[in-house]
Scaffold this active site. Structure first.
Site, PDB file in Angstrom:
ATOM      1  N   ASN A   1      -4.896   7.450   7.517  1.00 58.53           N
ATOM      2  CA  ASN A   1      -4.501   6.839   6.175  1.00 58.53           C
ATOM      3  C   ASN A   1      -3.006   6.978   6.122  1.00 58.53           C
ATOM      4  O   ASN A   1      -2.432   5.891   5.889  1.00 58.53           O
ATOM      5  CB  ASN A   1      -5.344   7.567   5.287  1.00 58.53           C
ATOM      6  CG  ASN A   1      -5.238   6.955   3.936  1.00 58.53           C
ATOM      7  OD1 ASN A   1      -4.000   6.723   3.342  1.00 58.53           O
ATOM      8  ND2 ASN A   1      -6.216   6.609   3.081  1.00 58.53           N
ATOM      9  N   ASP A   2      -2.536   8.056   6.164  1.00 52.82           N
ATOM     10  CA  ASP A   2      -0.926   8.445   5.927  1.00 52.82           C
ATOM     11  C   ASP A   2      -0.419   9.386   6.659  1.00 52.82           C
ATOM     12  O   ASP A   2      -1.269  10.172   7.350  1.00 52.82           O
ATOM     13  CB  ASP A   2      -0.858   8.971   4.294  1.00 52.82           C
ATOM     14  CG  ASP A   2       0.520   8.567   3.944  1.00 52.82           C
ATOM     15  OD1 ASP A   2       1.254   7.584   4.453  1.00 52.82           O
ATOM     16  OD2 ASP A   2       0.887   9.318   2.737  1.00 52.82           O
TER      17      ASP A   2
ATOM     18  N   ASN B   1      -5.849  11.752   1.755  1.00 57.49           N
ATOM     19  CA  ASN B   1      -5.293  10.295   1.756  1.00 57.49           C
ATOM     20  C   ASN B   1      -3.863  10.523   1.939  1.00 57.49           C
ATOM     21  O   ASN B   1      -3.349  10.742   2.808  1.00 57.49           O
ATOM     22  CB  ASN B   1      -5.769   9.797   0.634  1.00 57.49           C
ATOM     23  CG  ASN B   1      -5.289   8.409   0.173  1.00 57.49           C
ATOM     24  OD1 ASN B   1      -4.253   7.871   0.375  1.00 57.49           O
ATOM     25  ND2 ASN B   1      -6.419   7.327   0.128  1.00 57.49           N
TER      26      ASN B   1
ATOM     27  N   ASP C   1      -4.058   8.533  -4.779  1.00 61.41           N
ATOM     28  CA  ASP C   1      -3.779   7.976  -3.272  1.00 61.41           C
ATOM     29  C   ASP C   1      -2.459   8.606  -2.817  1.00 61.41           C
ATOM     30  O   ASP C   1      -2.525   9.718  -2.279  1.00 61.41           O
ATOM     31  CB  ASP C   1      -3.858   6.268  -3.732  1.00 61.41           C
ATOM     32  CG  ASP C   1      -3.881   5.494  -2.633  1.00 61.41           C
ATOM     33  OD1 ASP C   1      -3.728   6.025  -1.392  1.00 61.41           O
ATOM     34  OD2 ASP C   1      -4.504   4.556  -2.555  1.00 61.41           O
ATOM     35  N   ASN C   2      -1.539   7.720  -2.680  1.00 61.68           N
ATOM     36  CA  ASN C   2      -0.409   8.204  -2.014  1.00 61.68           C
ATOM     37  C   ASN C   2       0.633   8.896  -3.021  1.00 61.68           C
ATOM     38  O   ASN C   2       0.686   8.841  -4.135  1.00 61.68           O
ATOM     39  CB  ASN C   2       0.448   6.904  -1.330  1.00 61.68           C
ATOM     40  CG  ASN C   2      -0.118   6.345  -0.167  1.00 61.68           C
ATOM     41  OD1 ASN C   2      -0.668   6.873   0.745  1.00 61.68           O
ATOM     42  ND2 ASN C   2      -0.143   4.859  -0.243  1.00 61.68           N
TER      43      ASN C   2
ATOM     44  N   ILE D   1       3.136   4.729   5.449  1.00 61.47           N
ATOM     45  CA  ILE D   1       4.431   4.720   6.467  1.00 61.47           C
ATOM     46  C   ILE D   1       5.203   6.139   5.885  1.00 61.47           C
ATOM     47  O   ILE D   1       4.889   6.460   5.048  1.00 61.47           O
ATOM     48  CB  ILE D   1       5.077   3.389   6.100  1.00 61.47           C
ATOM     49  CG1 ILE D   1       5.637   3.332   4.255  1.00 61.47           C
ATOM     50  CG2 ILE D   1       4.521   2.103   6.314  1.00 61.47           C
ATOM     51  CD1 ILE D   1       6.464   2.034   3.917  1.00 61.47           C
TER      52      ILE D   1
ATOM     53  N   GLU E   1       0.671  -1.368  -0.040  1.00 62.11           N
ATOM     54  CA  GLU E   1       0.023   0.006   0.188  1.00 62.11           C
ATOM     55  C   GLU E   1       0.785   1.271   0.038  1.00 62.11           C
ATOM     56  O   GLU E   1       0.431   2.112  -0.772  1.00 62.11           O
ATOM     57  CB  GLU E   1      -0.879  -0.041   1.253  1.00 62.11           C
ATOM     58  CG  GLU E   1      -2.125   0.966   0.970  1.00 62.11           C
ATOM     59  CD  GLU E   1      -1.973   2.500   1.236  1.00 62.11           C
ATOM     60  OE1 GLU E   1      -2.955   3.190   0.557  1.00 62.11           O
ATOM     61  OE2 GLU E   1      -1.147   2.743   1.992  1.00 62.11           O
ATOM     62  N   ASP E   2       1.916   1.148   0.644  1.00 67.53           N
ATOM     63  CA  ASP E   2       2.842   2.600   0.827  1.00 67.53           C
ATOM     64  C   ASP E   2       4.205   2.015   0.852  1.00 67.53           C
ATOM     65  O   ASP E   2       4.579   1.090   1.374  1.00 67.53           O
ATOM     66  CB  ASP E   2       2.306   3.324   1.935  1.00 67.53           C
ATOM     67  CG  ASP E   2       2.903   4.793   1.787  1.00 67.53           C
ATOM     68  OD1 ASP E   2       3.165   5.092   0.472  1.00 67.53           O
ATOM     69  OD2 ASP E   2       2.808   5.527   2.813  1.00 67.53           O
TER      70      ASP E   2
ATOM     71  N   HIS F   1      -3.796  -0.290  11.729  1.00 67.00           N
ATOM     72  CA  HIS F   1      -5.399  -0.459  12.217  1.00 67.00           C
ATOM     73  C   HIS F   1      -5.550  -2.084  12.853  1.00 67.00           C
ATOM     74  O   HIS F   1      -6.164  -2.817  12.509  1.00 67.00           O
ATOM     75  CB  HIS F   1      -6.052  -0.387  10.889  1.00 67.00           C
ATOM     76  CG  HIS F   1      -6.065   0.707  10.046  1.00 67.00           C
ATOM     77  ND1 HIS F   1      -6.472   2.033  10.616  1.00 67.00           N
ATOM     78  CD2 HIS F   1      -5.407   1.066   8.884  1.00 67.00           C
ATOM     79  CE1 HIS F   1      -6.212   2.854   9.627  1.00 67.00           C
ATOM     80  NE2 HIS F   1      -5.518   2.411   8.571  1.00 67.00           N
TER      81      HIS F   1
ATOM     82  N   HIS G   1      -0.687   0.577   6.917  1.00 64.22           N
ATOM     83  CA  HIS G   1      -1.223   1.463   5.773  1.00 64.22           C
ATOM     84  C   HIS G   1      -0.096   2.332   5.529  1.00 64.22           C
ATOM     85  O   HIS G   1       0.872   1.662   4.743  1.00 64.22           O
ATOM     86  CB  HIS G   1      -2.522   2.201   6.761  1.00 64.22           C
ATOM     87  CG  HIS G   1      -3.550   2.567   5.532  1.00 64.22           C
ATOM     88  ND1 HIS G   1      -4.760   2.851   5.868  1.00 64.22           N
ATOM     89  CD2 HIS G   1      -3.723   2.821   4.288  1.00 64.22           C
ATOM     90  CE1 HIS G   1      -5.673   3.504   5.136  1.00 64.22           C
ATOM     91  NE2 HIS G   1      -4.750   3.301   3.938  1.00 64.22           N
TER      92      HIS G   1
END
Length: 334
Positions: free
Chosen positions: A147-148, A203, A248-249, A96, A33-34, A113, A94
């Protein structure tokens, strides 16, 4: 309903953009995800996110943090060992962010989470034995749906809350009604405060190489906000860059200041999870974001046949890593 479909870009189809030198990264099967890359080319990858409404390919497997050394000719992903005493069973990593202290200590901040709650886990990276030493778990009433994060000190950071509500039904309602109750929070042991608000769903978040600006991606508003950072850590709005995709990221090229974004061209597919209609992937690069005319380039786009649900794109010395919410990860040479 149409506004909800618009927020999800439900009818968007994309033209593919292929890169010549890409391969899927062995060993990463349940998301990436990240991704955050240190100045020395060590890349941290968060894997195994469980998130309401998004599918997981291994719902019972604890999350993991992988490391890749991008200086190697043929880099591979190695799982980092996490120190004893940390609750691995409920680990659901999630966003980082890394922080390198004056004494070269590397801190890794991980949004977690456990049991559908939001915490930020602070680790120290021990390079000698490829491990993470857990230092502390950060919880706070203002860190409700994180989220981030982007680290701005050894124990301070900015964080995005992507929803106001934590309950999945209320989260969906919030999106459906188009409430702009999502925000950005500054956290330090001395002070915690909201520093920006009014997002549909804040996000990805990151910081410019000169540390003067904070960038925030609003996934359902399809844009990136540029905020000026002040001495008291407050943020003020500078400009908004509108895009035609769910952003998103955000990753920043430390040399050029370019912003790289993992995007969801069509958010409906991410939630519906139909094998006939896979979530697509898209990577954007933004040059000169602070100028009057930023240049936006689609660097990569795939209909889901190779890579599903891209959430991050991070560069180092001509190499590109593309991560996903729940699927695999791609390594490319640009």
């Amino acid at each position: 309903l149409s506004s909800c479909r618009n927020r999800l870009n439900a009818s968007r189809e994309i033209a593919p953009v292929t890169l010549p030198n890409c391969r899927l990264i062995k060993g990463i099967e349940t998301g990436s995800e990240d991704i955050d890359i240190l100045p020395n080319g060590l890349a941290f990858i968060s894997s195994g996110l469980k998130y309401p409404g998004i599918k997981s390919l291994a719902p019972d497997k604890p999350g993991e943090i992988f490391l890749m050394d991008l200086n190697e000719d043929n880099p591979r992903a190695v799982e980092l060992r996490i120190s004893r005493g940390f609750d691995l069973a409920s680990f659901s990593p999630h966003g980082i962010s890394t922080y390198v202290d004056r004494d070269d200590t590397v801190y890794l901040f991980v949004v977690n989470h456990p049991h559908q709650k939001s915490t930020v886990e602070l680790f120290k990276f021990v390079e000698d034995d490829n491990s993470l030493l857990h230092l502390k778990t950060i919880r706070h009433d203002l860190l409700t749906s994180v989220n981030d994060i982007v680290a701005v000190g050894p124990d301070s950071f900015y964080a995005t809350n992507d929803h106001y509500f934590c309950d999945f039904v209320l989260m969906f309602l919030e999106m459906f009604l188009g409430l702009t109750w999502s925000n950005v929070v500054y956290y330090s042991p001395k002070e915690v405060k909201e520093v920006a608000a009014g997002f549909y769903s804040a996000n990805g978040i990151n910081i410019s190489p000169d540390r003067k600006y904070i960038y925030v991606a609003d996934v359902f508003d399809h844009n990136v906000h540029v905020m000026e950072k002040h001495a008291n850590w407050n943020l003020t709005h500078v400009k908004t860059l509108q895009l035609d995709t769910l952003v998103d990221n955000l990753s920043i090229d430390p040399h050029t200041g370019d912003v790289w974004i993992g995007c969801h061209p069509n958010g409906m597919r991410l939630f519906y999870n139909d094998p006939e209609n896979l979530p697509a992937s898209e990577v954007l690069r933004i040059q000169n974001i602070l100028s009057e005319q930023p240049v936006v380039t689609r660097v990569y786009a795939d209909n889901g046949s190779v890579l599903q649900g891209s959430s991050v794109a991070s560069v180092y010395e001509g190499k590109l890593l593309i991560g996903t919410v729940f699927h695999r990860a791609l390594y490319c040479e640009l």
